[in-house]
Design an enzyme around this catalytic site. Structure first.
Site: not given
Length: 593
Positions: A34, A176, A181, A36
């Protein structure tokens, strides 16, 4: 290499090799990743701010990877609110030039897994290309795509990671942040694999190809598409009682309808619809835009059970600045021709309430619902005592000062939303500084809802104010498409024949066009969705305006110019494919070994 073996019926058959059998899921090593980022598009300049990954095999965690990444650019305030990652946190972190090779080494030889994989894998590929690195030939599993084939609305309201984590009882709550995540996605992956195991999915190959199954009953009805033309238009699936089951549109009617009977159509709802279908009706249209608009009108008329969108265009909400001695903001279901100011339409009451709250946060306009006389008659309410209302009820404000406030609200709706943006942004930054990110996110959603509504109001008002607008565009085949729009409604559409007199053709099209009366107030004489389609066509490349009766304008400082960041945030987190694109699942019964 294959060999032969005797089966339980006494017949010799080919024994499949390991490659043919596929790789058992329990033996596959997955790297669940994952990211960001600072926005929704790597190509548009967005950067990675964090990478989190978990390596698993057979349900066992083999290792974890996590690093913040210095984007060497400012992290937008909205992104900081969403992720909790600030400029200070990444200042001493490695750049993507160091972080990406470390991640690729961690994931080497595994199958990548991500929720909405095109987003995460797309970013990683982009920066690998920028660094001149050859992208490893990773196989990829998208848990969002899998979920859309497995999870029903009875299971979860949607296929977002947070909803699936709740459904499968994930040990980590998505927040987040990349590693959290990724951990939640691991639990979602295992939950999906457990469900698919009962449906006969045991190998990686079966997992990846699961959504391509089409029933024999669907294939058997291919003949329904044969009479249809290769032309743009609308198609209607009907059952044996002539009831409309589903309405769609396409540039090529025959090709599109044929796809419902092949492997390219995998939605479970569509499979159910095909089983009921007895015939397909086609309506040819002159242009693609005409086809799209006819589709909307027919869906609203027939309300087919297998269409999920556009069935109830009449179910709209508006925010109205009331016409009374002390105006207020009121949520209403329809627009009157009363010279009042309206914001909308909203297809959802929840979104309308967010926009209403955003205006109340920015302006101290009264929120009580009773009608007030011009004379003060009672003491101030709690909102007045807190300074969130000018409290005309107790005489704290003059009529002229209150009227000035009401005008500022109207200006925010119709001209410039800057006051609302400043008020809510200041509140968000204060909450973010206090690490109250969830509350700041609520305010972000309210601001985004208001800006989208204001943008729609401003754009639709400009179009609906034109008694007639005629525009053309050259199509790919060199011919010109012509549309006549009256008060925001498509009144006529056509294509100029080769060698014809263009002016004469346009004049004849206008003469035969539908007579359209203006709608009340700023509302177009069509559904908002229809007028939005027309606007998108008018705003596309290559459009030539032939004639405009009225003023088609939109404020230069309006809400539309502020939407880019909000749209990027939403696009980066939402599902890439609608929830309803799933398949119904039939368990596969295997004989006991």
């Amino acid at each position: 290499m294959s060999s032969t073996a005797l089966n339980t019926t006494g017949r010799w058959e080919a024994q499949r090799s390991f490659d043919q059998l596929g790789r058992p899921l329990r033996d596959v090593t997955f790297t669940v990743v994952d990211l960001e980022t600072t926005g929704g598009s790597a190509a548009g300049g967005s950067m990675i701010t964090e990478i989190g990954a978990v390596k698993v095999r057979g349900g066992e965690v083999l290792g974890e990877f996590q690093t913040l990444v210095n984007p060497h650019s400012e992290i937008p305030a909205f992104i900081a609110v969403l992720t909790g990652i600030t400029n200070a946190m990444v200042a001493a972190s490695p750049p993507i030039e160091s972080a990406l090779p470390a991640f690729l080494e961690f994931a080497q030889g595994t199958v990548l897994v991500a929720h909405n994989a095109p987003f995460d894998v797309g970013f990683l590929k982009h920066f690998a290309t920028e660094q001149g690195r050859e992208w490893p030939r990773f196989e990829v599993v998208d848990t969002a795509k899998l979920a859309r084939r497995v999870i029903t609305r009875d299971d979860a309201p949607n296929c977002k990671l947070s909803s699936l984590a709740t459904l499968f009882g994930a040990s980590t709550t998505p927040n987040h942040r990349a590693l959290s995540d990724a951990r939640a996605t691991v639990d979602v992956l295992h939950g999906l694999m457990e469900r698919l195991g009962g449906l006969g999915v045991q190998t990686l190959e079966e997992l990846q190809g699961f959504s391509a199954r089409v029933s024999t009953a669907q294939r058997r009805k291919r003949h329904l598409a044969e009479p249809l033309p290769h032309a743009p238009g609308v198609y209607l699936f009907r059952d044996a009682q002539q009831r409309v089951l589903y309405i769609g549109t396409s540039r090529d009617l025959r090709t599109r309808v044929r796809s419902y009977f092949t492997a390219s159509e995998t939605r479970s709802r569509m499979g159910e619809m095909i089983n009921l279908a007895d015939q397909v009706e086609a309506i040819e249209c002159a242009t693609t835009l005409e086809a799209q608009i006819r589709e909307l009108r027919l869906i609203a008329e027939h309300k087919p059970r297998y269409n999920r969108r556009s069935r109830f265009p009449e179910k709209m909400h508006f925010i109205k600045i009331t016409r009374e001695p002390w105006p207020r903001l009121s949520m209403v279901r329809r627009v009157l021709d009363d010279d009042a100011d309206y914001l909308g339409p909203f297809s959802s009451k929840r979104v309308a309430e967010r926009s209403l709250t955003a205006l109340h946060e920015a302006f101290p306009i009264r929120q009580c619902t009773e009608r007030l006389s011009r004379a003060a008659s009672r003491s101030a309410c709690a909102l007045g005592e807190m300074g969130r209302c000018l409290s005309p009820c107790d005489g704290s404000v003059t009529e002229s000062a209150y009227a000035e406030l009401v005008q500022r609200v109207a200006d925010a709706v119709h001209r410039s939303p800057d006051e609302v943006i400043e008020a809510i942004s200041e509140r968000m930054l204060r909450l973010a500084a206090e690490e109250r990110y969830e509350e700041a996110g609520v305010h972000r959603d309210r601001l985004a809802a208001f800006l989208r509504a204001a943008s729609r109001t401003q754009r639709l008002s400009g179009l609906s104010g034109c008694a007639e607008l005629v525009a053309t565009r050259r199509d790919d085949d060199g011919r010109w498409s012509v549309h006549v729009v009256r008060h925001g409604r498509l009144a006529a559409a056509g294509r100029i024949p080769p060698g014809a007199d263009a002016r004469l053709y346009v004049d004849q099209l206008r003469a035969s066009a539908e007579t359209v009366l203006p709608g009340p107030g700023p509302v177009p004489a069509a559904s908002a969705e229809e007028s939005e389609l027309i606007l998108r066509w008018l705003e596309s490349d290559g459009i030539r305006l032939v004639d405009v009766d009225g003023s088609w304008v939109c404020p230069l400082g309006g809400a539309t110019r502020h939407l880019a960041v909000h749209d990027a945030v939403e696009q980066s987190r939402r599902d890439l494919v609608p929830f309803d694109e799933r398949r119904s699942l039939t368990p596969v019964h295997r004989p006991a070994r």
